[in-house]
Design a protein around this motif. Structure first.
Motif, PDB file in Angstrom:
ATOM      1  N   GLU A 108      11.464   5.091 -23.750  1.00 18.49           N
ATOM      2  CA  GLU A 108      10.702   4.878 -22.528  1.00 18.49           C
ATOM      3  C   GLU A 108      10.419   3.394 -22.345  1.00 18.49           C
ATOM      4  OE1 GLU A 108       6.816   6.865 -20.321  1.00 18.49           O
ATOM      5  OE2 GLU A 108       7.028   6.935 -22.505  1.00 18.49           O
ATOM      6  N   GLN A 109      10.759   2.863 -21.184  1.00 22.90           N
ATOM      7  CA  GLN A 109      10.552   1.454 -20.893  1.00 22.90           C
ATOM      8  C   GLN A 109       9.516   1.346 -19.782  1.00 22.90           C
ATOM      9  OE1 GLN A 109      14.100  -1.093 -20.902  1.00 22.90           O
ATOM     10  NE2 GLN A 109      15.286   0.779 -21.055  1.00 22.90           N
ATOM     11  N   ILE A 110       8.351   0.841 -20.139  1.00 24.73           N
ATOM     12  CA  ILE A 110       7.247   0.755 -19.198  1.00 24.73           C
ATOM     13  C   ILE A 110       6.865  -0.701 -18.992  1.00 24.73           C
ATOM     14  CG2 ILE A 110       4.833   1.382 -18.767  1.00 24.73           C
ATOM     15  CD1 ILE A 110       5.265   3.885 -20.369  1.00 24.73           C
ATOM     16  N   VAL A 111       6.712  -1.077 -17.746  1.00 23.87           N
ATOM     17  CA  VAL A 111       6.196  -2.391 -17.403  1.00 23.87           C
ATOM     18  C   VAL A 111       4.724  -2.224 -17.066  1.00 23.87           C
ATOM     19  CG1 VAL A 111       6.402  -4.365 -15.858  1.00 23.87           C
ATOM     20  CG2 VAL A 111       8.438  -3.082 -16.520  1.00 23.87           C
ATOM     21  N   CYS A 112       3.849  -2.801 -17.862  1.00 25.53           N
ATOM     22  CA  CYS A 112       2.416  -2.607 -17.705  1.00 25.53           C
ATOM     23  C   CYS A 112       1.815  -3.716 -16.844  1.00 25.53           C
ATOM     24  CB  CYS A 112       1.724  -2.581 -19.063  1.00 25.53           C
ATOM     25  SG  CYS A 112       2.204  -1.176 -20.085  1.00 25.53           S
ATOM     26  N   TYR A 113       0.777  -3.356 -16.136  1.00 25.09           N
ATOM     27  CA  TYR A 113       0.040  -4.298 -15.309  1.00 25.09           C
ATOM     28  C   TYR A 113      -1.416  -4.318 -15.771  1.00 25.09           C
ATOM     29  CZ  TYR A 113       3.956  -4.699 -12.111  1.00 25.09           C
ATOM     30  OH  TYR A 113       5.182  -4.952 -11.572  1.00 25.09           O
ATOM     31  N   GLU A 114      -2.118  -5.350 -15.390  1.00 29.87           N
ATOM     32  CA  GLU A 114      -3.517  -5.449 -15.749  1.00 29.87           C
ATOM     33  C   GLU A 114      -4.336  -4.394 -15.007  1.00 29.87           C
ATOM     34  OE1 GLU A 114      -4.824  -9.378 -15.000  1.00 29.87           O
ATOM     35  OE2 GLU A 114      -3.517 -10.285 -16.513  1.00 29.87           O
ATOM     36  N   ARG A 115      -5.543  -4.260 -15.441  1.00 28.88           N
ATOM     37  CA  ARG A 115      -6.428  -3.303 -14.780  1.00 28.88           C
ATOM     38  C   ARG A 115      -6.694  -3.749 -13.342  1.00 28.88           C
ATOM     39  NH1 ARG A 115     -11.184  -1.694 -19.098  1.00 28.88           N
ATOM     40  NH2 ARG A 115      -9.821  -0.812 -20.706  1.00 28.88           N
ATOM     41  N   LEU A 116      -6.736  -2.785 -12.471  1.00 27.63           N
ATOM     42  CA  LEU A 116      -6.997  -3.060 -11.061  1.00 27.63           C
ATOM     43  C   LEU A 116      -8.171  -2.224 -10.601  1.00 27.63           C
ATOM     44  CD1 LEU A 116      -3.362  -3.014  -9.626  1.00 27.63           C
ATOM     45  CD2 LEU A 116      -4.733  -5.022 -10.167  1.00 27.63           C
ATOM     46  N   LYS A 117      -9.009  -2.838  -9.813  1.00 23.80           N
ATOM     47  CA  LYS A 117     -10.103  -2.090  -9.211  1.00 23.80           C
ATOM     48  C   LYS A 117      -9.597  -1.283  -8.030  1.00 23.80           C
ATOM     49  CE  LYS A 117     -14.422  -4.357 -10.411  1.00 23.80           C
ATOM     50  NZ  LYS A 117     -15.661  -4.958  -9.861  1.00 23.80           N
ATOM     51  N   GLY A 118     -10.309  -0.223  -7.732  1.00 21.23           N
ATOM     52  CA  GLY A 118      -9.915   0.615  -6.598  1.00 21.23           C
ATOM     53  C   GLY A 118      -9.925  -0.155  -5.297  1.00 21.23           C
ATOM     54  N   SER A 119     -10.850  -1.110  -5.149  1.00 20.44           N
ATOM     55  CA  SER A 119     -10.912  -1.913  -3.924  1.00 20.44           C
ATOM     56  C   SER A 119      -9.667  -2.772  -3.761  1.00 20.44           C
ATOM     57  CB  SER A 119     -12.167  -2.793  -3.942  1.00 20.44           C
ATOM     58  OG  SER A 119     -12.180  -3.620  -5.100  1.00 20.44           O
ATOM     59  N   GLU A 120      -9.139  -3.324  -4.861  1.00 19.65           N
ATOM     60  CA  GLU A 120      -7.907  -4.124  -4.797  1.00 19.65           C
ATOM     61  C   GLU A 120      -6.718  -3.260  -4.421  1.00 19.65           C
ATOM     62  OE1 GLU A 120      -7.258  -6.487  -8.298  1.00 19.65           O
ATOM     63  OE2 GLU A 120      -9.394  -6.650  -8.685  1.00 19.65           O
ATOM     64  N   MET A 121      -6.656  -2.072  -4.987  1.00 14.68           N
ATOM     65  CA  MET A 121      -5.536  -1.180  -4.690  1.00 14.68           C
ATOM     66  C   MET A 121      -5.564  -0.733  -3.237  1.00 14.68           C
ATOM     67  SD  MET A 121      -5.641   1.051  -8.226  1.00 14.68           S
ATOM     68  CE  MET A 121      -4.550   2.292  -7.578  1.00 14.68           C
ATOM     69  N   THR A 122      -6.764  -0.473  -2.728  1.00 17.52           N
ATOM     70  CA  THR A 122      -6.873  -0.037  -1.331  1.00 17.52           C
ATOM     71  C   THR A 122      -6.496  -1.166  -0.375  1.00 17.52           C
ATOM     72  OG1 THR A 122      -8.657   1.461  -1.976  1.00 17.52           O
ATOM     73  CG2 THR A 122      -8.416   0.987   0.372  1.00 17.52           C
ATOM     74  N   LEU A 123      -6.916  -2.384  -0.710  1.00 11.68           N
ATOM     75  CA  LEU A 123      -6.694  -3.514   0.184  1.00 11.68           C
ATOM     76  C   LEU A 123      -5.254  -4.016   0.128  1.00 11.68           C
ATOM     77  CD1 LEU A 123      -7.922  -5.592   2.147  1.00 11.68           C
ATOM     78  CD2 LEU A 123      -8.486  -7.001   0.142  1.00 11.68           C
ATOM     79  N   ASN A 124      -4.724  -4.215  -1.090  1.00 11.09           N
ATOM     80  CA  ASN A 124      -3.415  -4.851  -1.263  1.00 11.09           C
ATOM     81  C   ASN A 124      -2.289  -3.887  -1.620  1.00 11.09           C
ATOM     82  OD1 ASN A 124      -4.716  -7.378  -0.916  1.00 11.09           O
ATOM     83  ND2 ASN A 124      -5.267  -7.404  -3.086  1.00 11.09           N
ATOM     84  N   GLY A 125      -2.620  -2.666  -2.022  1.00  9.77           N
ATOM     85  CA  GLY A 125      -1.586  -1.750  -2.471  1.00  9.77           C
ATOM     86  C   GLY A 125      -1.019  -2.180  -3.808  1.00  9.77           C
TER      87      GLY A 125
END
Length: 253
Positions: A88-105
């Motif tokens: 399994e090859q996973i590219v990980c990202y830092e933690r994101l707040k729900g507000s960032e995900m809603t605003l920027n996707g």
């Protein structure tokens, strides 16, 4: 959460032709760009204050190796390495707040596909002529058991070292602003990849540029009107000796 692809219509055009993605030693980015946005829906929403861990993996869709024959992709043989045995090859990202995900996707445009093992956290190693699909996992940091998986059938592709389908090549050149040999035309809109207008890179020269260009001079061979005789050469050498002796006399005075 209800999520959808950005530029879904563009993805559907590539999916209709069985999309292909180039893999190289240095790594090649996905195109169309893999971006996701969240749509608010009753009873389903991203909690703005909650933190999420986002990761993406490029998963094989089957064990077949595919070949382009007679204008279509066909399964040729079964790979020795099964899906369950594929690391399994996973590219990980830092933690994101729900507000960032809603605003920027979510934007995964920095992921690169390669056919060599790499230590880069943004590079995924794939096998050529195999079928893959990007898969996004969203996990709540406070509650790891709450996992949401995003998988869009329009993003399915076959990994290749060079394009096999001419229709896919035309689509890549028409919509990818980084396509080799094409540049943006003057005054063209740049909102999203769909609106990129591409024209050939070679443009005709203006009259001013043509005037500035230097004309090449012709190299002509050296010619003589008459070849001197032996007697003329002897007289010339005597005259040079006389001139040399006069200069010596003047220096002595």
């Amino acid at each position: 959460m209800r999520a959808e692809l950005v530029e879904l219509d563009l993805w559907r055009q590539f999916h209709a032709q069985q999309n292909e993605m180039i893999i190289t030693k240095a790594g090649r980015c996905l195109f169309p760009l893999f971006r996701v946005r969240f749509v608010p829906e009753e009873g389903m929403a991203v909690e703005e204050e909650r933190e999420y861990r986002v990761s993406i993996s490029i998963e094989p869709m089957d064990e077949n190796k595919w070949k382009w024959r007679q204008g279509r992709w066909i399964p040729l043989l079964t790979s020795r390495l099964g899906i369950d045995e594929t690391p399994e090859q996973i590219v990980c990202y830092e933690r994101l707040k729900g507000s960032e995900m809603t605003l920027n996707g979510l934007n995964f445009d920095k992921i690169k596909l390669t056919n060599r093992e790499s230590d880069s956290p943004m590079t995924v190693c794939l096998q050529s002529f195999h079928r893959y699909i990007p898969t996004v996992q969203i996990v709540e940091c406070d509650n790891p058991k709450r996992i949401q998986i995003l998988r869009f059938p329009e993003t399915e592709f076959i990994a290749v070292t060079h394009y096999q389908n001419e229709q896919v090549t035309v689509l890549k050149k028409s919509y990818n602003p980084h396509a080799k040999g094409f540049v943006l035309s003057e005054g063209s809109p740049t909102q999203g990849t769909v609106d990129w207008l591409l024209t050939p890179a070679v443009t005709p020269e203006s009259p001013r540029e043509q005037k500035r260009r230097r004309t090449r001079k012709r190299i002509r061979p050296i010619t003589f009107d008459a070849i001197p005789s032996d007697e003329e050469e002897l007289q010339g050498s005597i005259a040079l000796q006389l001139l040399g002796s006069k200069d010596d006399d003047k220096s002595c005075e």
